[in-house]
Design a protein around this motif. Structure first.
Motif, mmCIF file in Angstrom:
data_model
loop_
_atom_site.group_PDB
_atom_site.id
_atom_site.type_symbol
_atom_site.label_atom_id
_atom_site.label_comp_id
_atom_site.label_asym_id
_atom_site.label_seq_id
_atom_site.Cartn_x
_atom_site.Cartn_y
_atom_site.Cartn_z
ATOM 1 N N GLY A 8 0.798 -1.222 0.000
ATOM 2 C CA GLY A 8 0.000 0.000 0.000
ATOM 3 C C GLY A 8 0.823 1.261 0.000
ATOM 4 N N SER A 10 1.321 3.473 -2.452
ATOM 5 C CA SER A 10 1.043 4.436 -3.522
ATOM 6 C C SER A 10 0.306 5.682 -3.043
ATOM 7 C CB SER A 10 0.229 3.769 -4.639
ATOM 8 O OG SER A 10 -1.041 3.356 -4.162
ATOM 9 N N SER A 31 0.675 -2.609 -4.468
ATOM 10 C CA SER A 31 -0.570 -1.854 -4.352
ATOM 11 C C SER A 31 -1.299 -1.897 -5.688
ATOM 12 C CB SER A 31 -0.312 -0.396 -3.934
ATOM 13 O OG SER A 31 0.549 0.246 -4.849
ATOM 14 N N ARG A 32 -2.596 -1.603 -5.635
ATOM 15 C CA ARG A 32 -3.383 -1.650 -6.862
ATOM 16 C C ARG A 32 -2.972 -0.557 -7.834
ATOM 17 N NH1 ARG A 32 -9.334 -1.721 -4.372
ATOM 18 N NH2 ARG A 32 -8.259 -0.241 -3.017
ATOM 19 N N SER A 33 -2.665 0.622 -7.341
ATOM 20 C CA SER A 33 -2.205 1.721 -8.191
ATOM 21 C C SER A 33 -0.715 1.938 -7.985
ATOM 22 C CB SER A 33 -2.975 3.007 -7.872
ATOM 23 O OG SER A 33 -2.841 3.352 -6.504
ATOM 24 N N HIS A 44 7.755 -2.003 -8.326
ATOM 25 C CA HIS A 44 6.321 -1.958 -8.028
ATOM 26 C C HIS A 44 5.619 -3.180 -8.605
ATOM 27 C CE1 HIS A 44 2.200 -0.683 -7.655
ATOM 28 N NE2 HIS A 44 2.036 -0.742 -8.962
ATOM 29 N N GLY A 46 1.755 -4.220 -9.303
ATOM 30 C CA GLY A 46 0.386 -3.736 -9.332
ATOM 31 C C GLY A 46 -0.607 -4.862 -9.137
ATOM 32 N N LEU A 47 -1.079 -5.018 -7.921
ATOM 33 C CA LEU A 47 -2.058 -6.064 -7.631
ATOM 34 C C LEU A 47 -2.825 -5.750 -6.356
ATOM 35 C CD1 LEU A 47 -0.640 -7.898 -5.176
ATOM 36 C CD2 LEU A 47 0.722 -8.720 -7.076
ATOM 37 N N ASP A 48 -3.874 -6.503 -6.133
ATOM 38 C CA ASP A 48 -4.722 -6.377 -4.951
ATOM 39 C C ASP A 48 -4.283 -7.429 -3.938
ATOM 40 O OD1 ASP A 48 -6.812 -6.631 -3.033
ATOM 41 O OD2 ASP A 48 -8.271 -5.864 -4.470
ATOM 42 N N GLN A 51 -6.950 -10.122 -3.260
ATOM 43 C CA GLN A 51 -7.485 -10.947 -4.335
ATOM 44 C C GLN A 51 -6.422 -11.702 -5.127
ATOM 45 O OE1 GLN A 51 -10.750 -11.303 -4.628
ATOM 46 N NE2 GLN A 51 -11.141 -9.778 -3.025
ATOM 47 N N ASP A 52 -5.232 -11.152 -5.220
ATOM 48 C CA ASP A 52 -4.224 -11.687 -6.136
ATOM 49 C C ASP A 52 -3.150 -12.495 -5.414
ATOM 50 O OD1 ASP A 52 -5.506 -10.378 -8.280
ATOM 51 O OD2 ASP A 52 -4.437 -8.519 -7.813
ATOM 52 N N PRO A 67 -2.293 -0.607 4.095
ATOM 53 C CA PRO A 67 -3.697 -0.429 3.719
ATOM 54 C C PRO A 67 -4.602 -0.229 4.927
ATOM 55 C CG PRO A 67 -2.748 -2.212 2.460
ATOM 56 C CD PRO A 67 -1.726 -1.832 3.492
#
Length: 227
Positions: A8, A10, A31-33, A44, A46-48, A51-52, A67
Protein backbone atom coordinates in the motif's frame (compact mmCIF):
# COMPACT_ATOMS: atom_id res chain seq x y z
CA UNK A 1 21.18 -1.08 1.57
CA UNK A 2 18.26 -2.94 3.14
CA UNK A 3 15.22 -4.45 1.44
CA UNK A 4 11.88 -2.94 2.51
CA UNK A 5 8.53 -4.36 1.41
CA UNK A 6 5.64 -1.90 1.58
CA UNK A 7 2.07 -3.01 1.06
CA UNK A 8 0.00 0.00 0.00
CA UNK A 9 2.77 2.46 -0.78
CA UNK A 10 1.04 4.44 -3.52
CA UNK A 11 -1.10 6.74 -1.37
CA UNK A 12 -1.31 8.47 1.99
CA UNK A 13 0.91 7.24 4.79
CA UNK A 14 2.18 4.40 2.63
CA UNK A 15 3.40 6.86 0.00
CA UNK A 16 5.23 8.87 2.65
CA UNK A 17 6.87 5.68 3.96
CA UNK A 18 7.90 4.75 0.43
CA UNK A 19 9.49 8.16 -0.20
CA UNK A 20 11.33 8.01 3.11
CA UNK A 21 12.73 4.53 2.48
CA UNK A 22 13.80 5.18 -1.11
CA UNK A 23 16.43 7.59 0.18
CA UNK A 24 18.62 4.77 1.47
CA UNK A 25 16.98 1.40 0.78
CA UNK A 26 15.69 -0.91 -1.92
CA UNK A 27 11.89 -0.79 -1.84
CA UNK A 28 9.32 -3.28 -3.11
CA UNK A 29 5.78 -1.89 -3.28
CA UNK A 30 2.58 -3.87 -3.65
CA UNK A 31 -0.57 -1.85 -4.35
CA UNK A 32 -3.38 -1.65 -6.86
CA UNK A 33 -2.20 1.72 -8.19
CA UNK A 34 1.38 2.66 -8.95
CA UNK A 35 3.29 5.26 -6.92
CA UNK A 36 3.51 8.66 -8.59
CA UNK A 37 7.23 8.37 -9.19
CA UNK A 38 9.90 6.14 -10.63
CA UNK A 39 13.19 5.43 -8.88
CA UNK A 40 16.06 3.00 -9.47
CA UNK A 41 15.54 1.58 -5.97
CA UNK A 42 11.81 0.97 -6.48
CA UNK A 43 10.10 -2.18 -7.77
CA UNK A 44 6.32 -1.96 -8.03
CA UNK A 45 3.85 -4.84 -8.26
CA UNK A 46 0.39 -3.74 -9.33
CA UNK A 47 -2.06 -6.06 -7.63
CA UNK A 48 -4.72 -6.38 -4.95
CA UNK A 49 -3.28 -7.93 -1.80
CA UNK A 50 -6.62 -9.53 -0.93
CA UNK A 51 -7.48 -10.95 -4.34
CA UNK A 52 -4.22 -11.69 -6.14
CA UNK A 53 -1.30 -14.04 -5.67
CA UNK A 54 1.56 -12.21 -3.98
CA UNK A 55 4.89 -12.18 -5.81
CA UNK A 56 7.87 -14.20 -4.67
CA UNK A 57 10.72 -12.12 -3.25
CA UNK A 58 14.18 -13.36 -2.37
CA UNK A 59 15.20 -10.76 0.23
CA UNK A 60 13.10 -8.78 2.72
CA UNK A 61 14.38 -7.11 5.87
CA UNK A 62 11.20 -5.25 6.86
CA UNK A 63 7.52 -5.51 5.99
CA UNK A 64 5.28 -2.44 6.38
CA UNK A 65 1.55 -3.07 5.88
CA UNK A 66 -0.23 0.24 5.20
CA UNK A 67 -3.70 -0.43 3.72
CA UNK A 68 -6.52 0.90 5.85
CA UNK A 69 -10.05 2.23 5.81
CA UNK A 70 -12.23 4.83 7.50
CA UNK A 71 -15.80 3.60 7.73
CA UNK A 72 -17.63 6.08 9.95
CA UNK A 73 -21.32 5.26 10.46
CA UNK A 74 -23.76 4.82 13.33
CA UNK A 75 -24.04 1.16 14.33
CA UNK A 76 -27.59 1.05 12.94
CA UNK A 77 -26.24 2.00 9.50
CA UNK A 78 -23.37 -0.49 9.49
CA UNK A 79 -23.90 -3.76 7.69
CA UNK A 80 -22.17 -7.02 8.43
CA UNK A 81 -20.42 -6.53 5.11
CA UNK A 82 -19.02 -3.20 6.35
CA UNK A 83 -17.45 -4.99 9.31
CA UNK A 84 -16.24 -7.80 7.07
CA UNK A 85 -14.62 -5.42 4.54
CA UNK A 86 -12.82 -3.43 7.23
CA UNK A 87 -11.56 -6.63 8.85
CA UNK A 88 -10.38 -8.04 5.53
CA UNK A 89 -8.49 -4.89 4.52
CA UNK A 90 -6.88 -4.27 7.89
CA UNK A 91 -6.37 -7.76 9.32
CA UNK A 92 -6.71 -10.47 6.69
CA UNK A 93 -4.54 -8.60 4.19
CA UNK A 94 -1.83 -8.22 6.81
CA UNK A 95 -2.06 -11.89 7.77
CA UNK A 96 -1.83 -12.94 4.13
CA UNK A 97 1.28 -10.81 3.56
CA UNK A 98 2.95 -11.97 6.79
CA UNK A 99 2.29 -15.65 6.08
CA UNK A 100 3.64 -15.26 2.54
CA UNK A 101 6.84 -13.41 3.43
CA UNK A 102 7.69 -14.62 6.93
CA UNK A 103 10.09 -17.35 5.72
CA UNK A 104 12.06 -14.71 3.78
CA UNK A 105 11.83 -12.16 6.60
CA UNK A 106 13.32 -14.62 9.07
CA UNK A 107 16.51 -14.62 6.95
CA UNK A 108 16.64 -10.81 6.81
CA UNK A 109 18.91 -8.23 8.38
CA UNK A 110 17.39 -7.33 11.79
CA UNK A 111 13.93 -8.24 10.43
CA UNK A 112 10.80 -6.40 11.50
CA UNK A 113 7.12 -5.86 10.73
CA UNK A 114 5.14 -2.64 11.17
CA UNK A 115 1.33 -2.62 11.12
CA UNK A 116 -1.20 0.18 11.59
CA UNK A 117 -3.93 0.62 14.18
CA UNK A 118 -5.84 3.78 15.18
CA UNK A 119 -6.31 5.90 18.30
CA UNK A 120 -10.01 4.95 18.12
CA UNK A 121 -9.20 1.51 19.60
CA UNK A 122 -8.25 3.04 22.96
CA UNK A 123 -10.20 6.27 22.96
CA UNK A 124 -13.69 5.07 22.11
CA UNK A 125 -15.14 7.35 19.43
CA UNK A 126 -18.71 7.50 18.09
CA UNK A 127 -19.33 5.99 14.64
CA UNK A 128 -16.00 4.09 14.71
CA UNK A 129 -17.41 0.65 15.61
CA UNK A 130 -16.35 -1.10 12.41
CA UNK A 131 -12.89 0.36 11.93
CA UNK A 132 -12.03 0.27 15.65
CA UNK A 133 -13.06 -3.39 15.80
CA UNK A 134 -10.81 -4.21 12.84
CA UNK A 135 -7.88 -2.24 14.20
CA UNK A 136 -8.27 -3.90 17.60
CA UNK A 137 -7.62 -7.08 15.67
CA UNK A 138 -4.43 -5.52 14.30
CA UNK A 139 -3.29 -4.74 17.85
CA UNK A 140 -3.99 -8.31 18.96
CA UNK A 141 -2.07 -9.59 15.96
CA UNK A 142 0.85 -7.31 16.80
CA UNK A 143 1.15 -8.53 20.37
CA UNK A 144 0.59 -12.21 19.58
CA UNK A 145 3.08 -12.28 16.71
CA UNK A 146 5.53 -10.20 18.71
CA UNK A 147 5.55 -12.94 21.34
CA UNK A 148 5.58 -15.81 18.86
CA UNK A 149 8.47 -14.34 16.85
CA UNK A 150 10.28 -12.67 19.75
CA UNK A 151 13.69 -14.17 19.03
CA UNK A 152 13.45 -13.80 15.25
CA UNK A 153 11.30 -10.92 13.93
CA UNK A 154 10.20 -7.74 15.72
CA UNK A 155 6.53 -6.76 15.32
CA UNK A 156 5.13 -3.33 16.20
CA UNK A 157 2.16 -1.17 15.29
CA UNK A 158 1.50 2.55 15.01
CA UNK A 159 -1.86 3.97 16.10
CA UNK A 160 -2.17 7.40 14.49
CA UNK A 161 -4.74 10.08 15.12
CA UNK A 162 -6.32 11.57 12.02
CA UNK A 163 -3.69 12.11 9.35
CA UNK A 164 -3.85 14.53 6.43
CA UNK A 165 -4.29 12.02 3.59
CA UNK A 166 -6.83 11.34 0.85
CA UNK A 167 -8.42 8.73 3.13
CA UNK A 168 -9.42 11.45 5.60
CA UNK A 169 -10.24 14.12 2.99
CA UNK A 170 -13.94 14.12 3.84
CA UNK A 171 -13.17 14.78 7.51
CA UNK A 172 -10.72 17.59 6.71
CA UNK A 173 -12.64 18.96 3.75
CA UNK A 174 -12.57 22.65 4.65
CA UNK A 175 -10.71 25.14 6.84
CA UNK A 176 -13.37 25.15 9.55
CA UNK A 177 -13.22 21.37 9.96
CA UNK A 178 -9.43 21.48 10.00
CA UNK A 179 -9.48 24.13 12.75
CA UNK A 180 -11.97 22.07 14.75
CA UNK A 181 -9.72 19.03 14.45
CA UNK A 182 -6.71 21.05 15.60
CA UNK A 183 -8.67 22.30 18.61
CA UNK A 184 -9.67 18.74 19.57
CA UNK A 185 -6.01 17.77 20.04
CA UNK A 186 -4.31 19.03 23.23
CA UNK A 187 -1.06 19.65 21.32
CA UNK A 188 -3.00 21.68 18.75
CA UNK A 189 -2.18 19.79 15.61
CA UNK A 190 -2.94 16.58 13.77
CA UNK A 191 -0.65 14.27 11.86
CA UNK A 192 1.05 14.72 8.52
CA UNK A 193 2.10 11.60 6.60
CA UNK A 194 5.83 12.35 6.83
CA UNK A 195 5.63 12.30 10.64
CA UNK A 196 4.26 8.77 10.57
CA UNK A 197 6.89 7.76 8.00
CA UNK A 198 9.60 8.92 10.39
CA UNK A 199 8.20 6.65 13.11
CA UNK A 200 8.17 3.73 10.68
CA UNK A 201 11.78 4.48 9.80
CA UNK A 202 12.71 4.35 13.47
CA UNK A 203 10.81 1.12 14.17
CA UNK A 204 12.43 -0.79 11.31
CA UNK A 205 15.91 0.48 12.15
CA UNK A 206 18.51 -1.02 14.48
CA UNK A 207 17.73 1.83 16.89
CA UNK A 208 14.54 -0.05 17.81
CA UNK A 209 16.15 -3.48 18.26
CA UNK A 210 14.84 -3.73 21.84
CA UNK A 211 11.23 -2.94 20.88
CA UNK A 212 8.59 -5.48 19.87
CA UNK A 213 4.91 -6.13 20.51
CA UNK A 214 4.25 -2.44 21.12
CA UNK A 215 1.47 -0.11 19.95
CA UNK A 216 2.76 3.43 19.43
CA UNK A 217 0.11 6.13 19.70
CA UNK A 218 0.86 9.15 17.58
CA UNK A 219 -2.00 11.22 18.90
CA UNK A 220 -0.94 14.82 19.54
CA UNK A 221 -2.20 14.19 23.05
CA UNK A 222 -5.73 13.12 22.03
CA UNK A 223 -5.67 9.82 23.94
CA UNK A 224 -3.06 10.68 26.53
CA UNK A 225 -4.14 14.09 27.83
CA UNK A 226 -7.33 15.63 29.15
CA UNK A 227 -6.88 19.38 29.21
Amino acid sequence: MRNILIIGGSKGIGSAVLLQQLETNRVYNISRSAPELTHPNLTHFGLDVLQDVLPDLDEIDSLVYCPGSITLKPISNLSVDDFRKDFEINVIGAVKAIQKYLPVLKKGDEPSIVLFSTVAVKLGMPFHASIATAKAGVEGLTKSLGAELASVVRVNAIAPTITDTSLSASILRNDRMKENMIDRHPMKSYLKPHEVAQMVDFLISEKANSISGQIFEMDYGLVTFKI
